[in-house]
Design a protein around this motif. Structure first.
Motif, PDB file in Angstrom:
ATOM      1  N   ALA A  95       0.816  -1.216   0.000  1.00 42.20           N
ATOM      2  CA  ALA A  95       0.000   0.000   0.000  1.00 42.20           C
ATOM      3  C   ALA A  95       0.849   1.264   0.000  1.00 42.20           C
ATOM      4  CB  ALA A  95      -0.931   0.014   1.207  1.00 42.20           C
ATOM      5  N   LYS A  96       0.284   2.302  -0.606  1.00 46.60           N
ATOM      6  CA  LYS A  96       0.873   3.634  -0.591  1.00 46.60           C
ATOM      7  C   LYS A  96      -0.136   4.604   0.015  1.00 46.60           C
ATOM      8  CE  LYS A  96       3.891   3.025  -4.624  1.00 46.60           C
ATOM      9  NZ  LYS A  96       4.346   3.632  -5.908  1.00 46.60           N
ATOM     10  N   SER A  97       0.273   5.849   0.100  1.00 45.96           N
ATOM     11  CA  SER A  97      -0.605   6.850   0.698  1.00 45.96           C
ATOM     12  C   SER A  97      -1.944   6.937  -0.020  1.00 45.96           C
ATOM     13  CB  SER A  97       0.084   8.214   0.708  1.00 45.96           C
ATOM     14  OG  SER A  97       0.439   8.623  -0.611  1.00 45.96           O
ATOM     15  N   ALA A  98      -1.955   6.676  -1.323  1.00 49.47           N
ATOM     16  CA  ALA A  98      -3.198   6.729  -2.097  1.00 49.47           C
ATOM     17  C   ALA A  98      -4.217   5.698  -1.628  1.00 49.47           C
ATOM     18  CB  ALA A  98      -2.903   6.535  -3.580  1.00 49.47           C
ATOM     19  N   ASP A  99      -3.754   4.650  -0.950  1.00 54.57           N
ATOM     20  CA  ASP A  99      -4.650   3.593  -0.484  1.00 54.57           C
ATOM     21  C   ASP A  99      -5.258   3.885   0.883  1.00 54.57           C
ATOM     22  OD1 ASP A  99      -4.185   1.671  -2.699  1.00 54.57           O
ATOM     23  OD2 ASP A  99      -2.131   1.696  -1.935  1.00 54.57           O
ATOM     24  N   MET A 100      -4.824   4.956   1.516  1.00 57.46           N
ATOM     25  CA  MET A 100      -5.302   5.233   2.869  1.00 57.46           C
ATOM     26  C   MET A 100      -6.777   5.625   2.911  1.00 57.46           C
ATOM     27  SD  MET A 100      -2.897   4.413   4.873  1.00 57.46           S
ATOM     28  CE  MET A 100      -2.737   3.127   3.620  1.00 57.46           C
TER      29      MET A 100
END
Length: 276
Positions: A95-100
């Motif tokens: 996961a990356k920040s976009a998945d938060m």
């Protein structure tokens, strides 16, 4: 003498008021939560902490139940048994920040009272320096997730944990043949870990720029948390500043925390958090 005593008392009162004004307000942690969720990536999933390239959620520093790690969940359970079994690991490896934003939605649906978020390593650890997430995009992604949490869980406590210092990862592993082989074989964090033994100025500068990106991410986490309000707490770079050792990394990829690494991550982060 009476006049002097009164003057001194008045002066003491003024000094006390000045000191209070100069001391930043610390949010009241309130009672320990009855439920919690963890948002993040493979670190929060406990990836490679107990098996070959698998998630080991029981050993997660946040919501795991493995006694040796002594996670946030177990520490809270020791003072509030009502949280028992209400520990949701909503993180996803890779996961990356976009998945938060999506993970935040899952936490909202679970109605939890405490949320931890550790994200950003994969935004900086990419195939090359040019593919790292921009600071502006990172902040927008974090704000989006926090807004969803605030709207859906207005009373929940939210703890943002700083991104670990991946330059430290290079430093502790660069002299290990096993670490270098794993980094190369699996293409791990090449933005930082490519050419790990090189002392060429171009490689030194690249590593420093990647480290600065992590520092900038952490600054945005701190600012986003401050904007969120009293229910959000940032770890003040406690995790970023911890000088972890090679022995605390998985011997399979020399990137993810092993059980010892998850244990110290739990200890360092919890001490910088709400500490129920």
């Amino acid at each position: 003498m009476t006049v002097i005593r009164r003057a001194l008392a008045a002066l003491a009162g003024v000094i006390a008021l000045v000191l209070l004004a100069a001391t930043p307000a610390v949010a009241d942690a309130g009672p320990p939560p009855n439920s919690m969720a963890s948002l993040g990536d493979s670190i929060t999933r406990g990836f490679n902490a107990c098996g070959w390239y698998v998630d080991c959620t029981s050993r997660s520093f946040s919501t795991g139940d493995y006694s040796t790690v002594n996670s946030h969940y177990l520490r809270i359970r020791s003072v509030n048994p009502n949280i028992n079994g209400r520990n949701h690991n909503d993180a996803r490896s890779g996961a990356k920040s976009a998945d938060m934003y999506g993970q935040a939605g899952t936490a909202v649906s679970q109605g939890v009272g405490y949320v931890t978020m550790l994200i950003g390593a994969n935004d900086a650890c990419t195939s090359s320096e040019s593919t790292m997430t921009s600071v502006t995009t990172f902040r927008a992604n974090i704000d989006s997730a926090l807004n969803r949490l605030k709207a859906g869980l207005p009373n929940a406590k939210v703890f943002l944990i700083s991104v670990p210092d991946i330059h430290r990862l290079w430093f502790v592993g660069k002299d290990s043949g096993s670490a270098r082989s794993a980094w190369s074989l699996f293409g791990i964090c090449q933005s930082m870990l490519a050419n790990p033994t090189s002392t060429a100025q171009a490689d030194v500068d690249r590593r420093n720029r990647v480290r600065q990106r992590v520092i900038d991410f952490n600054a945005q986490l701190a600012a986003a948390c401050a904007a969120y309000g009293a229910n959000c707490l940032f770890d003040n770079n406690a995790v970023f500043g911890y000088p972890f050792k090679l022995s605390q990394l998985s011997g399979w990829d020399y990137f993810h925390p092993n059980t010892s690494g998850q244990q110290v991550l739990a200890s360092v982060s919890y001490a910088a958090g709400f500490r129920w």
